[in-house]
Design a protein around this motif. Structure first.
Motif, PDB file in Angstrom:
ATOM      1  N   THR A 125      -0.756   1.019  -8.249  1.00 42.90           N
ATOM      2  CA  THR A 125      -1.336  -0.218  -8.775  1.00 42.90           C
ATOM      3  C   THR A 125      -1.654  -0.084 -10.258  1.00 42.90           C
ATOM      4  O   THR A 125      -1.486  -1.034 -11.033  1.00 42.90           O
ATOM      5  N   GLY A 173      -7.233   2.752  -4.378  1.00 44.41           N
ATOM      6  CA  GLY A 173      -7.310   3.111  -2.971  1.00 44.41           C
ATOM      7  C   GLY A 173      -8.153   4.368  -2.825  1.00 44.41           C
ATOM      8  O   GLY A 173      -8.662   4.919  -3.803  1.00 44.41           O
ATOM      9  N   GLU A 190      -3.835   0.864   4.675  1.00 46.74           N
ATOM     10  CA  GLU A 190      -3.842   0.073   3.452  1.00 46.74           C
ATOM     11  C   GLU A 190      -4.771   0.644   2.396  1.00 46.74           C
ATOM     12  O   GLU A 190      -4.528   0.512   1.198  1.00 46.74           O
ATOM     13  N   PRO A 213       0.790  -1.239   0.000  1.00 51.57           N
ATOM     14  CA  PRO A 213       0.000   0.000   0.000  1.00 51.57           C
ATOM     15  C   PRO A 213       0.817   1.281   0.000  1.00 51.57           C
ATOM     16  O   PRO A 213       0.325   2.324  -0.392  1.00 51.57           O
ATOM     17  N   LYS A 261      -4.587   6.564   0.780  1.00 50.18           N
ATOM     18  CA  LYS A 261      -3.284   6.744   0.159  1.00 50.18           C
ATOM     19  C   LYS A 261      -3.079   8.173  -0.349  1.00 50.18           C
ATOM     20  O   LYS A 261      -4.036   8.904  -0.597  1.00 50.18           O
ATOM     21  N   SER A 279     -11.306  -5.309   1.617  1.00 49.94           N
ATOM     22  CA  SER A 279     -10.395  -5.652   0.526  1.00 49.94           C
ATOM     23  C   SER A 279     -10.908  -6.861  -0.244  1.00 49.94           C
ATOM     24  O   SER A 279     -11.862  -7.528   0.155  1.00 49.94           O
ATOM     25  N   ASN A 319      -3.450  -2.637  -4.114  1.00 48.69           N
ATOM     26  CA  ASN A 319      -2.221  -2.614  -3.318  1.00 48.69           C
ATOM     27  C   ASN A 319      -1.042  -3.264  -4.044  1.00 48.69           C
ATOM     28  O   ASN A 319      -0.246  -3.998  -3.464  1.00 48.69           O
TER      29      ASN A 319
END
Length: 328
Positions: free
Chosen positions: A264, A219, A253, A17, A256, A299, A284
């Motif tokens: 990603t 994210g 995680e 992450p 961001k 997730s 991630n």
């Protein structure tokens, strides 16, 4: 529901992450490569554009607001700026035709532009704006650019999706909210599921041409994408500080910075770890875990976003709504 769960497994990439977009390149040099990044002049798209260009790629940035794009892209090398409006089918065709006339291959297509949770709007065809912008416009664009992707003899297409796909699947009977009340979050979730399913359908068709497709969840990042949300909605998301400013108040995680959020997407677009792979949902900086529909963990990817059956239904629906028979 038939899923591609057999390939939807993390590969232990060594990233995570906090990986930045530049790190996610994996040292890849992109000299001589051609990329198109929709939405490539603001937010996540701008960071993706910068990282790809600084690695040596020539990056074409389609923009609805050309003047704004010129200002934000002025310091980045090897940029070509072109006009494009994803809710205008004619605009998409003009953009694609102009690119194809250059006879250049297209090595990287990042379908990043999008809108989120806005009030009900419709395009000129009557289609709901989130579905039209986030999915249908990119479906048409990718179809029109297909000859250049094949010409590259090794291309990748990245659909920027989101954990918003957890909200719902695609309503194949009424995707444009013609027969039931509009809900902005249902519309957003549907559009993000569609982007993941599009990657599944495209990879199935493209791998024999060495065109591989991925969907990527960046994210939670505070960008102009949240412009339609109220301050209260931002606060509940953890994106409003004590002074009332729209900014992330925690990093974990999921939450961001922009450069972490772009990682990603860049990984899917160029990193050698994904050579020979495709049709997967990533987060991630790794392939995401496939989880059950009722999983409480935020997730992972839900079944309706990686269903090969639903990917085929969406493909047929998209062809009908756009009037395009993709890959003919």
């Amino acid at each position: 529901m038939i899923n591609n769960y057999s390939i939807q497994k993390p590969i232990n990439s060594g990233f995570g992450p906090r990986t930045t977009a530049k790190e996610a390149l994996g040292g890849k040099i992109l000299s001589g490569k051609i990329a198109i990044v929709t939405g490539g002049y603001s937010g996540l798209g701008l960071e993706i554009t910068r990282v790809l260009a600084e690695a040596g790629a020539t990056v074409i940035v389609p923009a609805r607001r050309v003047e704004q794009a010129q200002e934000t892209l002025s310091t980045i090398p090897r940029i070509e700026l072109k006009k494009l409006d994803l809710v205008d089918p004619n605009s998409i065709d003009v953009f694609a035709d102009e690119f194809l006339k250059t006879n250049r291959p297209l090595h990287i297509l990042v379908n990043c532009a999008g809108i989120m949770a806005n009030p009900l709007k419709r395009d000129a065809r009557g289609y709901e704006s989130q579905f039209a912008t986030n999915h249908l416009g990119h479906f048409q664009l990718t179809a029109r650019l297909w000859p250049a992707l094949v010409q590259a003899k090794g291309a990748r297409v990245v659909s920027v999706t989101s954990r918003g796909h957890r909200i719902c699947g695609v309503d194949f009977n009424d995707p444009n909210f013609n027969n039931h009340d509009y809900d902005k979050w249902q519309a957003y979730g549907q559009s993000k599921t569609a982007k993941a399913l599009f990657a599944t359908g495209l990879d199935k068709r493209g791998k024999k041409f060495n065109v591989r497709a991925f969907s990527a969840h960046p994210g939670t990042i505070v960008t102009n994408l949240s412009r339609s949300l109220t301050d209260e909605e931002m606060r509940l998301m953890g994106a409003l500080d004590e002074d009332g400013n729209r900014a992330l108040v925690k990093y974990d995680e999921e939450f961001k910075s922009i450069t972490e959020g772009a990682a990603t997407i860049v990984w899917c677009a160029v990193n050698s770890q994904l050579d020979g792979k495709g049709g997967v949902y990533c987060e991630n900086v790794d392939i995401a875990e496939a989880v059950s529909a009722d999983n409480s963990d935020p997730s992972g990817v839900r079944p309706w976003a990686v269903s090969t059956e639903y990917a085929e239904k969406l493909w047929r629906l998209s062809e009908n709504l756009t009037g395009i028979k993709f890959l003919d």
